[in-house]
Enzyme design. Structure first.
Site, PDB file in Angstrom:
ATOM      1  N   GLY A 160      -1.359   5.060  -6.283  1.00 28.93           N
ATOM      2  CA  GLY A 160      -0.942   6.362  -5.780  1.00 28.93           C
ATOM      3  C   GLY A 160      -1.393   7.470  -6.711  1.00 28.93           C
ATOM      4  N   CYS A 161      -1.317   8.701  -6.210  1.00 27.12           N
ATOM      5  CA  CYS A 161      -1.801   9.842  -6.992  1.00 27.12           C
ATOM      6  C   CYS A 161      -0.903  10.116  -8.198  1.00 27.12           C
ATOM      7  CB  CYS A 161      -1.932  11.072  -6.092  1.00 27.12           C
ATOM      8  SG  CYS A 161      -0.501  11.420  -5.062  1.00 27.12           S
TER       9      CYS A 161
END
Lengths: 342, 342, 342, 342
Positions: A148-149
């Site tokens: 994920g970011c």
């Protein structure tokens, strides 16, 4: 040339994958699927691609993805877990940009994502695609769970401290700010321009899906469970994540030297000079995490500032970095974009 | 390799020139000058360039620009007119991104720019660098006057109509909207974020410096003087110009066909399908002008929508397009960036 | 105290009506309805109203709107035409902020709005609520059609010229720029922050619903049919409309004097000094239209710049201005907000 | 009516003071000074004030500020300390919106502000104007040091925890995000729209002038020295501060109850329901601090979210709140603006 397909090409990570792959030089993009937009030329939905892409979105069923060497899933959570199995069985490698294979503990995943996992047996095979930690495993992986970011920005920022064993592990704090593209290209009221513009807010303070992912990653590196408070905020940026990380030092250490040493071989991490403050726009459009480390007033609290473009190092760029490793290419092939500033 | 120097590298057109030249493949950047910042590493001022540029800003006097094949002036108005002569005499070709050589009528120039021209004799030699009009002359030019941002968007939009002789020439209207980077990277109150953000206004309605430039360009093509009302507006974009052009048709014509035909060989102009509305973000970071032509309610008024990135096709990219022509390279070498969207 | 109800309180015009009515002093807000959010406290959906409003959204059926003196419809198009009849029959006055009663020609309305009109007989009774034109009729109206946002800015800008008979009426041009709140508070992709942010585009050039409304209004004043080209644009503002109007003068006239004279009694129009450029932020949150008139290069083309806050003078504020007239109150009661700048 | 003067009316706190005072009802604004703009009508510089203010900026020397009951200094740091003495001697009360009298330790002040203090003897007389802490002292004060924007948001957020003695005091963390208007209305490159727009960064991590002010305020309440890490960030908002505060709990406590109880009498603080996330826009234009308290995963770390409008509760509004106390008026007179949303 690596034959590549993209499942779910109508979102921001999809169009960003296409943009980056166009300049890669070692891939042939054979299909971009969208159930809903099948038949529409990709460049009609995204005029930025006019003159670069002749493909139309194709129906996933008729797209012959089995003939690809690699398929990226740029889909919502819960899709790749249903479709990856048959591709893998056909010898196709898979990188999932969604969350389906990120959390090893399937029950934990089901709790945070609110659905049953369709392929728990694949979770064990999946390699967590953070190249700065897992490069070796990624090289031989068939199935990669692209991070994920937020987890990318936070883990890269904490890594040197944890590896060096110089901080208390029970009370890490990650105060993170994300641009609105992180919420995806779906019609929702809270990300409308008049709602998210000229506005700043925290969300998910009581619990966010990226919390278990970050905890898992940091705990693996630490070799023990870490305690983390994670507070995400929405800020009126289009792209960009800024993670401000806090930890308590338990021993004295040359922080600047530690960070420079830790990342001296990293192709996609840039440690700024002492005293710097990285800006999100300094990574706009580029696959790099820039960071700086501070120790205000020479106290016990270390502050790490870590910025990425959520769509690049936080999604599509990192996926290509993983692809490069999986196919024996230079790690940053196709990922040397100069950030767009201003 | 073409040896290239940039005079005045601390503004937005300077950093954009560097970004684009880095990916060009046929140039060697030998000097970036700044009187004020001499000695500072370029990548310290613009961290987006870290890892790409090792140069420091150098003093113009000590920069040995005479050994360059080409020098770009990315300076305020009034600098190139003082320094171009000695470079030209040394055999260096010059592209001025400012306004010093854009207006053939020196008196007119002096009126609008409020200073005496230091090199009126050079004005006659200078070629106006709008490649879609002047490609042949540019190929052999020693001194190119790179067009202004508004003039690029407006001229490209009106060209097919004027060439075809299908509109009244006495009452053209150009309603233009510019992002704030068009005002440059200088400290001023009216372009502060709290002033220009969440705000929209016209300016310079009684007269703007780009008016005589546009009139000159359109009149040359028309072979007669044209009448133009030009209203620029400031809009809360970082990059981008949107020109909305109005003219009165005097004969019936297939407008879509006219535009497609006119630009079918143009490397850096993209005529959108009938009924389209180009967005500024569809050209963000790219050297392309996208346009669409409309005839609302099948009336007498033709409406042309024309968008560019003011820093690229409106400045640095167009300068490189001119350089390519001057040095016999493919017109769009180094100018095939995929726009950044979102 | 005037008993007031609002039908459809969850959109931007709804919350703006509430904000303005809170400071009015002469009204009692008795109900805010929302079928979907019935039961939710208004201040829970809009925390800006905490401490000011104790009401919860109520179901339209159970809201006893019949006991109100006035009901505002802040609903999508097509609702008021179904519900106004019974309220009017009960003696309740109605102001519709949507488009249901704006166009006298029902067939024309049905063409542009894509539905059958449920109450064509009411259209004839409705008074078009532009107070600067229709104050007398509004005073005695039972049903007011509140003008659209673009039509307000455009009509107010053209009025003095048309009344004075000094312009050609066959080729008016209205180049209009709107903030994104004009599109309402509904989940749609094209108004997401990453879509509408840092982006500028025209839309609806071939025909927009506000075109017939503007043409109708201007033609009534002119006493003949006017020809109008109307090009709306979306600009990254939250609030604000900037109309740039072009017309061809057919006789010489003191434009500044004309405008100042025309609006010298107008409570909610402000003619700026000669040479001014009104900014949208100068009317942010306020019920005023500011305008300036120019004649560039002393030519035949007159340029009018007209700005409003689309949610105030373009919607909720104008509705309250109409209410004041209908109930014999001072026209600008409750409408003296100082604009928020910056 | 209280006779009020404003010294330094051309900045953002100046225009905001005027906006708010216009609706106060108990003051007469007699002079707004500006050395640089003397003679210019206030409403010419700030067209938002057209129709509300007839004053022109006056020269400070000729403004007869001595006849005022109260003078606000909306000047840069270092001005009030030179001019307050003579006003005070003339019986005029003074509220300084800059930093000159905020820090009791003059040496500390001189270190952080980089100048010698011109009136150290006044520092001891000055009352720190945070009404939620010092209301009694403010009521009788002649000279009030209006708090900084960050210090307001941070102190109000931590106060209930410190008063209750439930947190460790050696390691408080304040991660703060500010809109760009906090940097003032002065021409600087780093706050230009193209620099601060679509960008997010931390600054001053090694030390910011608001750090000693916050530490002083919290230490006074705690009765002991507190340890604080303060990291400010610049976010692309026009107005708004969001403080995210972290502390370690040392005893179990009903946090929600604690906060509601602490602020139950506070006129200008709003504790949101459990689980809430305050948005900066929910206080836009209003003199209120909204906050929420969280204990993620029921762990040891308490997270407080605190938002203010930096120009209102963080500057001009708070100054008027102080004025109300000083003159025996209701604390929130003239401060009941409904926030502007969207």
């Amino acid at each position: 040339m690596i034959k590549v397909g993209i499942v779910g090409g109508t979102g921001y990570t999809g169009v960003e994958l296409i943009r980056l792959l166009l300049g890669h030089g070692g891939v042939e993009l054979t299909a971009v699927t969208s159930r809903k937009e099948a038949g529409m030329p990709v460049a009609e939905m995204f005029p930025s691609l006019r003159g670069f892409v002749d493909l139309a979105f194709s129906d996933p069923e008729s797209s012959d993805l089995n003939r690809c060497d690699l398929v990226f899933f740029a889909t919502p959570n819960g899709i790749a877990m249903q479709q990856a199995r048959s591709l893998l069985d056909a010898g196709v490698r898979v990188i999932d940009l969604a969350a389906d294979f990120r959390i090893s503990d399937v029950q934990e995943w089901e709790k945070w994502y609110g659905m049953s996992h369709a392929s728990p047996e694949l979770v064990a095979q999946a390699v967590y695609g953070l190249p700065e930690v897992n490069a070796e495993a990624i090289r031989s992986a068939r199935l990669v769970a692209n991070p994920g970011c937020y987890p990318t920005a936070v883990q890269l920022g904490f890594l040197p401290l944890i590896k060096a064993g110089v901080i208390e592990l029970d009370s890490l704090i990650a105060d993170c700010k994300s641009g609105v593209s992180g919420a995806g290209r779906k019609a929702e009221v809270h990300t409308l321009f008049p709602e998210a513009g000229d506005n700043f807010k925290a969300y998910g303070v009581s619990g966010h899906r990226h919390l278990p992912e970050i905890r898992q990653g940091l705990s693996r590196v630490a070799g023990q469970s870490v305690g983390l408070t994670f507070v995400p905020h929405l800020t009126p940026l289009i792209r960009g994540i800024h993670a401000t990380l806090y930890a308590r030092l338990k021993s004295d250490v040359d922080l600047q030297g530690l960070y420079e040493q830790h990342y001296k071989e990293a192709a996609c991490v840039d440690v700024l000079p002492k005293g710097s403050h990285p800006e999100t726009r300094s990574v706009r459009g580029a696959n790099v995490c820039r960071m700086a480390v501070h120790r205000p007033q020479a106290g016990d609290t270390v502050v790490v500032l870590s910025v990425i473009d959520n769509l690049v190092k936080g999604a599509a760029g990192q996926a290509i970095q993983n692809m490069n490793l999986m196919f024996g290419l230079p790690e940053s092939q196709g990922l040397r974009q100069v950030p767009l500033l201003p």
